[in-house]
Structure formats: C-alpha cells, structure tokens
Design a protein around this motif. Structure first.
Motif, short mmCIF file in Angstrom:
data_model
loop_
_atom_site.label_atom_id
_atom_site.label_comp_id
_atom_site.label_asym_id
_atom_site.label_seq_id
_atom_site.Cartn_x
_atom_site.Cartn_y
_atom_site.Cartn_z
N MET A 1 19.71 -38.81 -26.64
CA MET A 1 19.14 -40.11 -26.26
C MET A 1 17.63 -40.12 -26.53
SD MET A 1 19.59 -42.08 -22.63
CE MET A 1 18.81 -40.89 -21.54
N ASN A 2 17.16 -41.12 -27.27
CA ASN A 2 15.72 -41.26 -27.51
C ASN A 2 15.09 -42.01 -26.34
OD1 ASN A 2 15.61 -40.04 -29.96
ND2 ASN A 2 15.95 -41.93 -31.11
N VAL A 3 14.14 -41.36 -25.70
CA VAL A 3 13.56 -41.95 -24.49
C VAL A 3 12.07 -42.24 -24.71
CG1 VAL A 3 13.10 -41.57 -22.03
CG2 VAL A 3 15.14 -40.57 -23.07
N LEU A 4 11.65 -43.45 -24.37
CA LEU A 4 10.23 -43.79 -24.41
C LEU A 4 9.68 -43.77 -22.99
CD1 LEU A 4 7.72 -44.87 -26.01
CD2 LEU A 4 8.48 -47.15 -25.33
N ILE A 5 8.57 -43.07 -22.79
CA ILE A 5 7.87 -43.14 -21.49
C ILE A 5 6.57 -43.88 -21.73
CG2 ILE A 5 6.91 -41.85 -19.55
CD1 ILE A 5 8.71 -39.47 -20.37
N ALA A 6 6.57 -45.17 -21.38
CA ALA A 6 5.39 -46.02 -21.61
C ALA A 6 4.65 -46.15 -20.28
CB ALA A 6 5.84 -47.39 -22.10
N TYR A 7 3.35 -45.88 -20.29
CA TYR A 7 2.64 -45.84 -19.01
C TYR A 7 1.23 -46.43 -19.16
CZ TYR A 7 -0.01 -42.07 -21.07
OH TYR A 7 -0.81 -41.36 -21.92
N ALA A 8 0.65 -46.79 -18.03
CA ALA A 8 -0.75 -47.20 -18.01
C ALA A 8 -1.40 -46.65 -16.75
CB ALA A 8 -0.87 -48.72 -18.05
N SER A 9 -2.58 -46.08 -16.94
CA SER A 9 -3.26 -45.36 -15.86
C SER A 9 -4.72 -45.74 -15.84
CB SER A 9 -3.11 -43.86 -16.16
OG SER A 9 -3.72 -43.06 -15.19
N LYS A 10 -5.30 -45.81 -14.67
CA LYS A 10 -6.73 -46.15 -14.60
C LYS A 10 -7.58 -44.88 -14.48
CE LYS A 10 -9.35 -49.99 -13.71
NZ LYS A 10 -9.21 -51.40 -13.95
N THR A 11 -7.17 -43.97 -13.59
CA THR A 11 -7.99 -42.77 -13.39
C THR A 11 -7.24 -41.47 -13.69
OG1 THR A 11 -7.52 -43.01 -11.02
CG2 THR A 11 -9.67 -43.74 -11.77
N GLY A 12 -6.11 -41.58 -14.41
CA GLY A 12 -5.46 -40.37 -14.93
C GLY A 12 -4.22 -39.86 -14.21
N THR A 13 -3.95 -40.34 -12.98
CA THR A 13 -2.80 -39.81 -12.24
C THR A 13 -1.48 -40.16 -12.92
OG1 THR A 13 -4.07 -40.37 -10.26
CG2 THR A 13 -1.83 -39.60 -9.92
N THR A 14 -1.34 -41.43 -13.31
CA THR A 14 -0.08 -41.85 -13.94
C THR A 14 0.10 -41.15 -15.28
OG1 THR A 14 -0.47 -44.00 -12.89
CG2 THR A 14 1.30 -43.90 -14.50
N ALA A 15 -1.00 -40.97 -16.01
CA ALA A 15 -0.92 -40.27 -17.31
C ALA A 15 -0.43 -38.84 -17.09
CB ALA A 15 -2.29 -40.27 -17.97
N LYS A 16 -0.96 -38.19 -16.06
CA LYS A 16 -0.57 -36.80 -15.76
C LYS A 16 0.92 -36.74 -15.40
CE LYS A 16 -1.60 -34.79 -11.81
NZ LYS A 16 -2.40 -34.29 -10.69
N CYS A 17 1.37 -37.68 -14.56
CA CYS A 17 2.78 -37.69 -14.14
C CYS A 17 3.70 -37.99 -15.33
CB CYS A 17 3.00 -38.71 -13.03
SG CYS A 17 2.23 -38.22 -11.49
N ALA A 18 3.26 -38.89 -16.20
CA ALA A 18 4.07 -39.23 -17.38
C ALA A 18 4.27 -37.98 -18.25
CB ALA A 18 3.40 -40.35 -18.17
N LYS A 19 3.22 -37.17 -18.37
CA LYS A 19 3.32 -35.94 -19.18
C LYS A 19 4.28 -34.94 -18.54
CE LYS A 19 -1.06 -36.51 -21.37
NZ LYS A 19 -2.38 -36.72 -20.86
N ILE A 20 4.23 -34.83 -17.21
CA ILE A 20 5.14 -33.91 -16.50
C ILE A 20 6.58 -34.39 -16.72
CG2 ILE A 20 5.85 -33.02 -14.23
CD1 ILE A 20 2.87 -33.34 -13.36
#
Ligand SMILES: Cc1cc2nc3c(=O)[nH]c(=O)nc-3n(C[C@H](O)[C@H](O)[C@H](O)COP(=O)(O)O)c2cc1C
Length: 158
Positions: free
Chosen positions: A1-20
């Motif tokens: 399954m090809n999965v896209l994780i599209a995210y938006a972060s202001k101070t980096g928390t969401t970006a960090k969680c998206a990477k995990i």
C-alpha cells in the motif's frame, strides 16, 4: 500500500511525529504541506496531520483536506493532530474535518503536544505560557508527545 503522510507544523512537533509515523508504516512518503502540493493519484492511503492552535487545525492541513475532500472520500484516509489538550481532540477533529471523512477514516487521534517556549515569538509566546501553565494543572493536557499514541495509530494503518 502506498501511503502519503501529509502534515503541517508551526514549531516542529507535528513534523517530528510525522517522521516517527513514517518509520512505522511501510511504503510511506512524507509531504510538508507548507512547502509542497502532493499528487494524490499515486497513493492508496492518505494520512493528514496538523497542529492545533486556538482550536484550529493548521491552515495548510485544513485547506488541503477541504480542497481534496472528494478524492479523500475515495481513498483510505486517516487524521492526526498535535495538541496539548488531548481531552479536546474529538472536538477539534469535528470542528476542523468534514464529518463524512472522519466517519470513514481508518484512524484518528492526537499524538500529544509540546511547548517549546524558545520557538515562540510575541503573542504566541504569551499564549504558550498560558497553555503550559494550564497544562501543568490539567489532567487532560499533554506537554509531551506520546510514542504509544503514534504506535497505536500506525497499527491501525498497517
Ligand atoms: C498560540 C498557541 C495556541 C495553542 N492552542 C492550543 C489549543 O487550542 N488546544 C491545544 O490542545 N493545544 C494548543 N496549543 C498547543 C499546540 O498544539 C502544541 O504546542 C503543538 O505541539 C504545536 O505543534 P507544532 O509544533 O507542530 O506547531 C497552542 C499553542 C500555541 C503556541
């Protein structure tokens, strides 16, 4: 399954969680919605994440969801937020994401939030201090992200 994780972060928390999350899901691709417009035709499953400020989902995530609502309705989709008052997550989800999408989502949830005071400026710094103060008093507030929540979410995707 090809999965896209599209995210938006202001101070980096969401970006960090998206990477995990990416590391826990096979065939996943990350897309920072503040910088790129992904081509959804390449993916069977689309996960959208964003941080919550004053009850509102990050504008880039919200606009992406609304613009692509019909496409998302035809795919597997899932939604996550990063926010400190995790007891309010259902309310934030309902306020920011169309009900039809939430109903068909294979996973929804919050990964918690962080209060990086050094990353805030001006009014945001003031609000952040209030959130942190209220957070230390509130059982529902998370001033850290939860790897358990990310793991549980990833299990549902798999
Ligand atoms: C100005 C401001 C407003 C916030 N409002 C909320 C809120 O309404 N509810 C909540 O649960 N958390 C709130 N938070 C906490 C953020 O959701 C949390 O800091 C999150 O980790 C930020 O993610 P990001 O670094 O990806 O932007 C707020 C934070 C700031 C700075």
């Amino acid at each position: 399954m090809n999965v896209l994780i599209a995210y938006a972060s202001k101070t980096g928390t969401t970006a960090k969680c998206a990477k995990i999350l990416k590391a826990l899901v096979d065939d996943a691709t990350l897309c920072d919605l503040t910088k790129e417009k992904p081509d959804l035709s390449q993916y069977n499953c689309v996960i959208v994440g964003g941080s919550i400020r004053m009850g509102a989902l990050h504008k880039a995530s919200k606009n992406f969801i609304l613009r692509n609502k019909e496409t998302l309705m035809r795919k597997k989709c899932a939604f996550f937020t990063c926010n400190c008052f995790t007891g309010q997550t259902d309310m934030y989800m309902k306020k920011n994401i169309p009900g039809e999408l939430l109903k068909k989502a294979i996973a929804t949830g919050s990964f918690g939030g962080e209060i990086p005071l050094e990353a805030q400026k001006g009014f945001d710094k003031l609000i952040m201090k209030l959130v942190a103060k209220r957070g230390t008093r509130s059982e529902n507030a998370k001033l850290h992200t939860s790897s358990e929540a990310i793991n549980k979410f990833a299990e549902k995707i798999r």
